[in-house]
Every structure is written in C-alpha cells, then in structure tokens.
Design an enzyme around this catalytic site. Structure first.
Site, PDB file in Angstrom:
ATOM      1  N   ASP A 157      -7.413  -4.245   9.947  1.00  0.00           N
ATOM      2  CA  ASP A 157      -6.426  -2.849   9.921  1.00  0.00           C
ATOM      3  C   ASP A 157      -7.204  -2.005  10.591  1.00  0.00           C
ATOM      4  OD1 ASP A 157      -5.046  -0.935   9.157  1.00  0.00           O
ATOM      5  OD2 ASP A 157      -5.432  -0.945   7.070  1.00  0.00           O
ATOM      6  N   ASP A 203      -9.770  -2.813   1.489  1.00  0.00           N
ATOM      7  CA  ASP A 203      -9.817  -2.308   2.794  1.00  0.00           C
ATOM      8  C   ASP A 203     -11.320  -1.663   2.873  1.00  0.00           C
ATOM      9  OD1 ASP A 203      -9.769  -0.145   5.064  1.00  0.00           O
ATOM     10  OD2 ASP A 203      -7.677  -0.424   4.950  1.00  0.00           O
ATOM     11  N   HIS A 244     -11.687   2.190   2.214  1.00  0.00           N
ATOM     12  CA  HIS A 244     -11.202   2.843   1.171  1.00  0.00           C
ATOM     13  C   HIS A 244     -12.061   2.996   0.179  1.00  0.00           C
ATOM     14  CE1 HIS A 244      -6.627   1.650   2.508  1.00  0.00           C
ATOM     15  NE2 HIS A 244      -7.350   2.381   3.358  1.00  0.00           N
ATOM     16  N   HIS A 248      -8.870  -5.980   4.252  1.00  0.00           N
ATOM     17  CA  HIS A 248      -8.434  -5.169   5.716  1.00  0.00           C
ATOM     18  C   HIS A 248      -9.804  -4.956   6.014  1.00  0.00           C
ATOM     19  CE1 HIS A 248      -3.963  -3.690   4.807  1.00  0.00           C
ATOM     20  NE2 HIS A 248      -4.164  -4.953   5.034  1.00  0.00           N
ATOM     21  N   GLU A 297      -3.142  -2.968  -2.475  1.00  0.00           N
ATOM     22  CA  GLU A 297      -4.250  -2.450  -1.753  1.00  0.00           C
ATOM     23  C   GLU A 297      -4.314  -0.779  -2.300  1.00  0.00           C
ATOM     24  OE1 GLU A 297      -3.385  -1.768   2.528  1.00  0.00           O
ATOM     25  OE2 GLU A 297      -5.601  -1.007   2.829  1.00  0.00           O
ATOM     26  N   ASP A 329     -12.114   7.314   6.361  1.00  0.00           N
ATOM     27  CA  ASP A 329     -11.397   6.093   6.635  1.00  0.00           C
ATOM     28  C   ASP A 329     -10.887   5.969   7.974  1.00  0.00           C
ATOM     29  OD1 ASP A 329      -9.763   3.810   6.116  1.00  0.00           O
ATOM     30  OD2 ASP A 329      -8.140   5.064   5.062  1.00  0.00           O
ATOM     31  N   ASP A 338     -10.292   4.151  10.461  1.00  0.00           N
ATOM     32  CA  ASP A 338      -9.858   2.767  10.993  1.00  0.00           C
ATOM     33  C   ASP A 338     -10.323   2.553  12.561  1.00  0.00           C
ATOM     34  OD1 ASP A 338      -8.018   1.685   8.859  1.00  0.00           O
ATOM     35  OD2 ASP A 338      -7.240   3.861   9.116  1.00  0.00           O
ATOM     36  N   TRP A 344       0.833  -1.146  -0.020  1.00  0.00           N
ATOM     37  CA  TRP A 344      -0.034  -0.015   0.044  1.00  0.00           C
ATOM     38  C   TRP A 344       0.879   1.292   0.224  1.00  0.00           C
ATOM     39  CZ3 TRP A 344      -0.218   3.986   3.860  1.00  0.00           C
ATOM     40  CH2 TRP A 344      -1.079   4.990   3.580  1.00  0.00           C
ATOM     41  N   LYS A 359      -7.086   2.757  -2.611  1.00  0.00           N
ATOM     42  CA  LYS A 359      -7.644   3.444  -1.700  1.00  0.00           C
ATOM     43  C   LYS A 359      -8.267   4.519  -2.488  1.00  0.00           C
ATOM     44  CE  LYS A 359      -6.512   6.093   2.461  1.00  0.00           C
ATOM     45  NZ  LYS A 359      -5.420   6.051   3.694  1.00  0.00           N
TER      46      LYS A 359
END
Ligand code: RNT
Ligand code: ZN
Length: 418
Positions: free
Chosen positions: A326, A259, A262, A286, A226, A294, A296, A185, A228
């Site tokens: 993640d 992810d 993302h 993820h 990955e 995003d 997380d 990533w 995004k």
C-alpha cells in the site's frame, strides 16, 4: 542461465549450507509466496467510477509524473509490464472504484459483472485478486464519516457498499480458485477533539455487524479490517483505531490488517505479528513506508521491511499472513514504483529465508547472546545477492537493474504518449 550467475549461486549455496540453510528450499518457499500488488499505485488512487471526485479520506498523493493510467486497459497493461519484471506469481488488489464497466453504477449497487473483465484478465495472467470497498472520494463521505456516520441513510449506503464488496470478493475467489481478501478501511474521524468518542465506535461496530452478517464461504472470501491512527483532517480522533479493530477482529474472527504507516512513528508492525498470531484468525499486511507521517512512500529494503519478513519466517507465520502493498507515489514512474516496492518485499523475504534461524534460536536459548549478535551481523554480508540474481534469472525476469531499461522503454513508447 548465465554461467556466472550459476557459479555464484553454487558458491553461495555452500556458504549458507555450512549454517544449515538450504538455499534451494528457501527458493521453493519464496516462489509460493504471493504478494498482493495494489492497483492504485498505477493511477494515484483515482479509479474509474466517479473520476470527477477528488481524492479524500485523509490520504494524499503528491507528484505529477506523466503517464498515469486513465482506463482499465491502460492500468492492466501497466500491471502486466510490472509483473513481467517481478519474479513469481502474485495477486492484484483492486478497490471498488476500479470497476470496469460502461454503466453508471453507484457504489452500493456494484455487482460481480462490473468486475468481469478484471477476472478474465486475472485468469489469463494466472493472477489472484483481492478487493476493497472504497469508502472515500465520494459525495457521501465528504464530511469525513462513512460506516459510523450519524445519519442512518448515509450509513446504510456504506453498509450496502461493503456488503456488495464482499460478494464481489467471493466471486473473485470462486472464479479464480484462490481466496480473495476483502479489506475494509474507512477514513472516519474528527479533526478536533470529539465530545463523544464512544458513539461513533458503537455505530461502527453495529455497521460492521451488518456488513458481515451474510455468511460467505471462507475458501472464496476472507474479511479484513484496517485500523489507523490519524488522517489528514482527522488528526484528533479516528473511529477505527487499532484497539477498536483488534477487538472487533478477535471477537468476530476477521483478519487484522496492519498498515505499516498507521501507528505512532516509532511503533513498528513487525513487533506486533508474533503476538497477534497467537490470537488472530489471520493477518493482512499493508506494507508501506511512512516518512514522518503516513506518507505511503514506495517500500525500500529498510530495517522494518527486513524485520517484517524475519518475523513471518521465524514465527512460521507465512501461512496465516496475507502480504499486500500500500503505497502511492506520483513523483516517479508508476510502473517502476510497483517494481521497486514489490521486488524489495520479495528480497526481504528471501533474506529472511536465508538466515540461520535455527542457529540463532539455539544460541538465544543457551543464553549465548554473543553468538546471536555475531551471526546476525555477519549474515548481513552473506551473498544473498547471488541467490536473488539466480532466482530472477530462473523466473525469467531481468537480473538486477536490467529491469529499469525496460521501464524506460515502456515510458517512451507507451506512457509518454498518453
Ligand atoms: C489509508 C489506508 C488504505 C488506503 C487504500 C487506498 O490510510 O492505508 O489502505 O491506502 O485503501
Ligand atoms: Zn493501508
């Protein structure tokens, strides 16, 4: 085994059996699913190389809860604590900056020896390892570009870092006897509308071709890429967009990493799995929880997590999907964050395995959408909790919230003394 837990389990089993769900078999399947637990929740994505660098790359950790790990030993101790509270045998996902070495090594020069201690620990603990090049929080990424950097020297630095990372992944896979997934990533992108959207993507494509040029035994290492949508400071344009990496991965037989944070806020990764599975070499997840962006957040047992698990089970995709976590939250106990997010992911898989999939698919094929809806809704209240308790007890980990007292004791005795 407490007799109450056993009794509730037997009762649950009978209820599920009425709909053709074999609970013992579901638990066998569940025990074989490995979750790749990300090391970076333990220290707010700081790592041990370049500890003086601030976190960059358009990602961000907020909170200042005490007790973050400061050394590889502390991080491993915290992970051990977390794994003692999570049923099953899993993997640890390392970033390159988590090298355990006294050497002052640059990212383009990392070697397996810098991660030896992680490998012997993983062996001792019966864990697998996954890996990631760290293309952020570095002098050479501070203007926002790495593998797609216009300067060929900087680009080469990151290409060499990613090449070195794949070799470390292969070393993990070979040493531990289980395939390592090395996930690339990069944060590359522009804050404002670019004049040229194509050239950085062309550079990224060429850089990736160099990174992946060396053949590596897929039994040891698999590569993932990955995508995004945007990052902080790269709001207008991300070089490695979804279309970019989907194209790249499909053409070059790489794993596609999805992810959960993302994509556009109403876009979900659960709905992408079946389609990608028809064309992709494999998928890396993820699992994360975006709150308005995003962000997380720690993964909760929400509808999207349940849907991801359902898709994996119903589409028989567990074999070609690698499930990684993640998230990074520094506002709560970090060991608890791991335990909550990982247990939730396993719970979601269990719930998916306990659904009457055959009956639902049959109703659907017959056009009986009434039955499909009715069964789906009734199953939301089936006694999966009894099965989960039994699974935890059988796996030798605390049942229900009992794990919290252990984390609190660990906080008092270990984390608060740091
Ligand atoms: C960033 C990506 C990436 C990182 C980790 C630390 O938006 O999700 O996976 O979170 O590599
Ligand atoms: Zn991610």
């Amino acid at each position: 085994m407490s007799s109450n837990i056993e009794k509730s389990y037997e009762e649950a089993k009978q209820l599920y059996a009425k709909h053709g769900v074999d609970v013992d078999r579901a638990l066998e399947t569940l025990a074989n699913i490995k979750i790749s637990v990300h090391c970076w929740q333990g220290d707010d994505v700081r790592g041990f190389l370049n500890r003086d660098q601030e976190l960059t790359g358009g990602i961000s950790v907020t909170g200042n809860y005490p007790g973050a790990a400061r050394t590889p030993e502390e991080l491993r101790a915290d992970l051990e604590k977390a794994f003692s509270l999570i049923p099953g045998k899993h993997k640890v996902n390392l970033h390159a900056i988590y090298a355990d070495t006294d050497e002052k090594v640059e990212l383009d020069r990392i070697e397996p020896k810098h991660y030896e201690k992680w490998v012997s620990w993983a062996k001792e603990q019966g864990l697998g390892l996954d890996f990631n090049p760290t293309c952020f929080s570095h002098e050479y990424s501070k203007d926002g570009f790495t593998l797609s950097h216009p300067d060929p020297n900087i680009r080469k630095f990151w290409i060499d870092h990613c090449k070195a990372s794949r070799r470390i992944g292969a070393y993990f896979g070979e040493q531990l006897g289980q395939t390592c997934v090395t996930n690339v990533w990069i944060p590359d992108g522009y804050k404002d509308t670019p004049a040229d959207r194509l050239a950085p993507r062309q550079r990224l494509k060429d850089a990736l071709d160099e990174v992946f040029a060396e053949p590596i035994n897929p039994a040891y290492n698999l590569d993932a890429v990955e995508s995004k949508l945007f990052g902080i400071g790269a709001e207008a344009y991300t070089v490695g967009s979804h279309e970019f990496y989907m194209g790249y991965a499909l053409k070059n037989n790489k794993l596609i990493c999805l992810d959960a944070g993302h994509f556009h806020p109403t876009e979900v990764i659960s709905n992408k799995l079946s389609a990608l599975s028809l064309f992709a070499e494999g998928i890396l997840l993820h699992v994360s929880r975006p709150v308005r962006w995003d962000s997380d957040h720690v993964v909760t047992l929400d509808d999207e997590l349940l849907d991801i698990a359902r898709e994996l089970v119903r589409g028989n995709l567990l074999g070609k999907t690698h499930i990684g976590l993640d998230f990074f939250d520094a506002s709560i106990n970090r060991v608890a964050a791991w335990v909550i997010g990982t247990r939730n992911t396993i719970k979601a898989l269990l719930r998916a395995l306990l659904e009457p999939v055959e009956a639902l698919k049959k109703a659907e094929l017959e056009g009986d959408y009434t039955t499909r809806l009715a069964l789906t809704e009734e199953f939301k209240f089936y006694p999966f909790g009894a099965v989960w308790d039994y699974y935890c007890e059988k796996s030798g980990v605390p049942v229900r919230e009992e794990w919290l007292a252990e984390v609190k004791a660990y906080e008092r005795n270990v984390l608060l003394k740091r």
